[in-house]
Design an enzyme around this catalytic site. Structure first.
Site, PDB file in Angstrom:
ATOM      1  N   HIS A   1       0.824  -1.214   0.000  1.00 48.45           N
ATOM      2  CA  HIS A   1       0.000   0.000   0.000  1.00 48.45           C
ATOM      3  C   HIS A   1       0.857   1.263   0.000  1.00 48.45           C
ATOM      4  O   HIS A   1       0.331   2.359  -0.245  1.00 48.45           O
ATOM      5  CB  HIS A   1      -0.940   0.018   1.210  1.00 48.45           C
ATOM      6  CG  HIS A   1      -1.962  -1.068   1.174  1.00 48.45           C
ATOM      7  ND1 HIS A   1      -2.851  -1.231   0.135  1.00 48.45           N
ATOM      8  CD2 HIS A   1      -2.200  -2.076   2.034  1.00 48.45           C
ATOM      9  CE1 HIS A   1      -3.614  -2.279   0.365  1.00 48.45           C
ATOM     10  NE2 HIS A   1      -3.245  -2.823   1.496  1.00 48.45           N
TER      11      HIS A   1
ATOM     12  N   HIS B   1      -6.137  -7.354  -0.815  1.00 50.44           N
ATOM     13  CA  HIS B   1      -6.329  -5.924  -1.052  1.00 50.44           C
ATOM     14  C   HIS B   1      -5.543  -5.447  -2.275  1.00 50.44           C
ATOM     15  O   HIS B   1      -4.479  -5.980  -2.580  1.00 50.44           O
ATOM     16  CB  HIS B   1      -5.866  -5.120   0.165  1.00 50.44           C
ATOM     17  CG  HIS B   1      -6.566  -5.477   1.424  1.00 50.44           C
ATOM     18  ND1 HIS B   1      -6.090  -6.446   2.295  1.00 50.44           N
ATOM     19  CD2 HIS B   1      -7.729  -5.028   1.963  1.00 50.44           C
ATOM     20  CE1 HIS B   1      -6.918  -6.546   3.321  1.00 50.44           C
ATOM     21  NE2 HIS B   1      -7.927  -5.717   3.144  1.00 50.44           N
TER      22      HIS B   1
ATOM     23  N   ASP C   1      -4.474 -12.983   3.007  1.00 43.59           N
ATOM     24  CA  ASP C   1      -5.753 -12.529   3.573  1.00 43.59           C
ATOM     25  C   ASP C   1      -6.914 -12.849   2.627  1.00 43.59           C
ATOM     26  O   ASP C   1      -8.036 -12.407   2.857  1.00 43.59           O
ATOM     27  CB  ASP C   1      -5.731 -11.052   3.952  1.00 43.59           C
ATOM     28  CG  ASP C   1      -4.921 -10.178   3.008  1.00 43.59           C
ATOM     29  OD1 ASP C   1      -4.761  -8.979   3.322  1.00 43.59           O
ATOM     30  OD2 ASP C   1      -4.460 -10.669   1.948  1.00 43.59           O
TER      31      ASP C   1
HETATM   32  N1  LIG Z   1      -7.185  -1.280   8.153  1.00 43.72           N
HETATM   33  C1  LIG Z   1      -7.746  -1.242   6.844  1.00 43.72           C
HETATM   34  C2  LIG Z   1      -7.313  -2.414   6.008  1.00 43.72           C
HETATM   35  C3  LIG Z   1      -5.817  -2.526   5.875  1.00 43.72           C
HETATM   36  C4  LIG Z   1      -5.462  -3.654   4.913  1.00 43.72           C
HETATM   37  C5  LIG Z   1      -4.075  -4.173   5.126  1.00 43.72           C
HETATM   38  C6  LIG Z   1      -3.730  -5.271   4.148  1.00 43.72           C
HETATM   39  O1  LIG Z   1      -3.813  -6.435   4.401  1.00 43.72           O
HETATM   40  N2  LIG Z   1      -3.339  -4.913   2.949  1.00 43.72           N
HETATM   41  O2  LIG Z   1      -2.977  -5.859   2.027  1.00 43.72           O
HETATM   42 MG   LIG Z   2      -3.873  -8.150  -4.536  1.00 42.54          MG
HETATM   43 ZN   LIG Z   3      -4.187  -7.363   2.410  1.00 43.22          ZN
END
Ligand SMILES: NCCCCCC(=O)NO
Ligand SMILES: [Mg+2]
Ligand SMILES: [Zn+2]
Length: 343
Positions: free
Chosen positions: A159, A197, A284
């Protein structure tokens, strides 16, 4: 395959994450890395390697000097201002306001943050630097002839953009490693992000370039973090047009659906003929993950790894998300085992 691990990830032990209007114990916690490390050892997947220490140069190939300097000094500025808790952004340069970093630490935090879910704490800088060292050490193993290597990065990175932190990420480990391949002579590098994500940071870093193909398979940003990027009409811009691919799925997606996206992604990677593949590996996507909404099962990660291995490319895995700590070790190790079956 070898795993690169640093105990310095423990320097990132935050006590608070803003979630649902309250401060909770962070999902992104040290036990994640320790559980993965134990599973890698139990499964005898390969040697555990300590990282080499790198200077800031590889980081500055991806992140701005102002942002790096902010991260380095944020905690001391926050503490010097007498703030009682962990450094959490509260104010952002919203629409119609000046997009500049002010002097005040509250303003600077918001300027460099994409959300309030990620605190900065004493030791965060050290842990984030070590996580980059882990990724770059694994990159050197692959560039030096290893077919694949696993960078057990913590904190994660996908991110983080050139001058943004959030989503538990500070430095974009995968992007820094991809750039290192190019700086060492690679012509093309593909990044295939399998985390639940969207890898918004990775996408934005390379969005105008055609020497790095960025692909991400993820939950619909209309319904989940990062909310404001990761839609399928984002294909790259300028020289980068056609070199970004987002594959979006709805809540409840099982592996039988998800793997169709993986197939599309792998075919795009093969067409690109990269010299190396970087896989931001989040698990995840797991059915038991507390903050996600796909329905992959532990055995599915074997098939995921096997498909990635069938690309036949020098491959670097960088650890990203995954918050069902009881299952994270099995799920990560299954990807690596599945990959190794193709050797
Ligand atoms: N607290 C909001 C979600 C953060 C996502 C973290 C993650 O796993 N990114 O791949
Ligand atoms: Mg991805
Ligand atoms: Zn994630």
């Amino acid at each position: 395959m070898k795993t690169v691990y640093s105990p310095l990830h423990h320097r990132r032990t935050a006590t608070s994450e803003l979630d649902g209007g309250v401060l909770i114990a962070p999902h992104e916690r040290p036990s994640r890395a320790e559980t993965i490390l134990q599973r890698v050892r139990d499964q005898a997947l390969g040697e555990i390697v300590a990282p080499v220490n790198f200077d800031l140069a590889p980081i500055l190939r991806v992140h701005t000097l102002e942002y790096v300097s902010f991260l380095e000094h944020c905690w001391e500025e926050w503490a010097a201002a007498g703030k009682p808790g962990e450094a959490i952004p509260q104010f952002w340069p919203a629409r119609g306001m000046r997009q500049r970093a002010p002097k005040d630490i509250d303003g600077r935090l918001g300027y460099y943050a994409l959300g309030a879910d990620t605190s900065i704490t004493e030791g965060t800088w050290e842990a984030a630097r070590a996580s980059v060292d882990v990724a770059l050490t694994a990159q050197e193993l692959v560039a030096g002839g290893e077919r694949a290597a696993f960078a057990l990065c913590r904190p994660p990175g996908h991110h983080a953009a050139a001058d943004l932190f959030g989503g538990y990420c500070f430095f974009n480990n995968a992007a820094i490693a991809a750039q290192a391949f190019l700086d060492q002579g690679a012509k093309r590098v593909a990044i295939l992000d399998v985390d639940f994500h969207h890898g918004n940071g990775t996408q934005s870093i390379f969005y105008h370039r055609n020497d790095v193909l960025t692909i991400s398979i993820h939950g619909d940003p209309d319904l989940v973090f990062p909310h404001f990027l990761g839609f399928e009409d984002e294909i790259g811009e300028g020289d980068g047009a056609g070199y970004n691919l987002n594959i979006v799925y709805p809540p409840g997606t099982p592996f039988s659906e998800w793997q169709q996206g993986l197939e599309t992604a792998c075919e795009r990677v093969a067409d690109f003929r990269p010299d190396a593949l970087v896989v931001p590996l989040g698990v995840d996507t797991f059915e038991g993950d507390p903050i996600s909404f796909f329905r992959l099962k532990s055995e599915n990660y074997l098939a995921m790894g096997e498909r990635l291995g069938r690309l036949g490319l020098p491959t670097l895995f960088t650890m990203e998300g995954g918050y069902d700590v009881d299952a994270i070790g099995v799920n990560v190790a299954n990807v690596l085992k599945g990959f190794d079956l193709t050797l």
